[in-house]
Design an enzyme around this catalytic site. Structure first.
Site, short mmCIF file in Angstrom:
data_model
loop_
_atom_site.label_atom_id
_atom_site.label_comp_id
_atom_site.label_asym_id
_atom_site.label_seq_id
_atom_site.Cartn_x
_atom_site.Cartn_y
_atom_site.Cartn_z
N SER A 105 0.85 -1.19 0.00
CA SER A 105 0.00 0.00 0.00
C SER A 105 0.89 1.23 0.00
CB SER A 105 -0.89 0.01 1.24
OG SER A 105 -1.54 1.26 1.39
N TYR A 132 -1.69 0.76 10.57
CA TYR A 132 -1.70 0.22 9.19
C TYR A 132 -0.44 0.62 8.44
CZ TYR A 132 -3.56 -1.01 4.59
OH TYR A 132 -3.76 -1.57 3.35
#
Length: 249
Positions: free
Chosen positions: A132, A145
């Protein structure tokens, strides 16, 4: 004749589902792995793949996935994972941080480790990990995250160094904002209003199929070509923390 066996984790929805369907269309014998076996079997039937129930945090499940994939694997797409929660560090829900680390990092490494012998068996293998742009830089309320995606990326980078001299490509595809089935809904514990607000006003966020197209392209390049990292974002997104909401001028 097929292009060989492709294993896709987290294949019951989102980017994993789209990647499995695309790779099957490309001619791979696709092994779809995920926890939700009912959805997995339906997708596998639609694309002609094979469904294998697998929780990547379970050593027994990962070993069973390796057996089901067989002794010669051409492609591994590490996609299982996700984001759980969005809160400041001072309010961190540590159980969610642990769960993110177990699925995104330890699970990815466990599957990769289990399938490496099969990836080595042929004339050349490819490992694609879906990370990501959260791994690029921290953003407010995203420490958990961002941290696990950075750890997942560094595991991929280290593996590429360790396998240097072997015919195995190690690739990192880092999507930005993807309007993916369930991603934000899971992050916000099923709160549909919060999930919808993530994409509010954003002109054409990425789709799952956009990322699957990237997976197909990276996998389909000549075996001597390695894409270390492919970052893909919608035009409306300049960075993980900068998104334009409204019409594009």
């Amino acid at each position: 004749m097929t292009k060989g066996v492709a294993v896709v984790t987290g294949a019951s929805s989102g980017i994993g589902r789209a990647s499995a369907v695309r790779l099957a269309a490309d001619g791979y014998d696709v092994v779809l792995a995920a926890r939700r076996v009912d959805k997995l079997e339906q997708i596998a039937a639609e694309c002609g793949g094979r469904a294998v129930g697998c929780d990547v945090t379970s050593a027994e499940d990962v070993a069973a996935l390796a057996r089901a994939a067989g002794g010669d694997v051409s492609l591994l797409v590490n996609n299982a994972g996700g984001a759980f929660g969005l809160e400041p560090v001072e309010c961190a829900e540590l159980d969610k941080w642990r769960a993110m680390y177990e699925t995104n990092v330890v699970g990815t490494v466990a599957v990769t480790k289990a399938l490496l012998p099969a990836l080595r068996a042929g004339s050349g293998g490819t490992i694609i990990t879906i990370t990501s742009i959260a791994a690029d830089a921290a953003y407010e309320k995203g420490a958990g995250y961002c941290g696990v995606k950075a750890a997942e990326r560094y595991a991929s980078d280290a593996l590429r160094l360790e396998l240097n001299g072997e015919p195995i490509r190690v690739c990192d595809i880092a999507p930005g904002m993807v309007k993916s089935e369930g991603f934000s809904l899971v992050r916000f514990d099923g709160d549909q209003a919060k999930a919808d607000a993530v994409y509010e006003g954003v002109q054409e966020p990425l789709t799952e199929e956009d990322v699957a197209e990237c997976v197909s392209w990276v996998a389909g390049l000549p075996q001597h070509v390695n894409i270390d990292r492919l970052t893909v974002k919608p035009v409306a997104q300049a960075a993980s923390f900068k998104v334009h909401r409204g019409p594009l001028a």
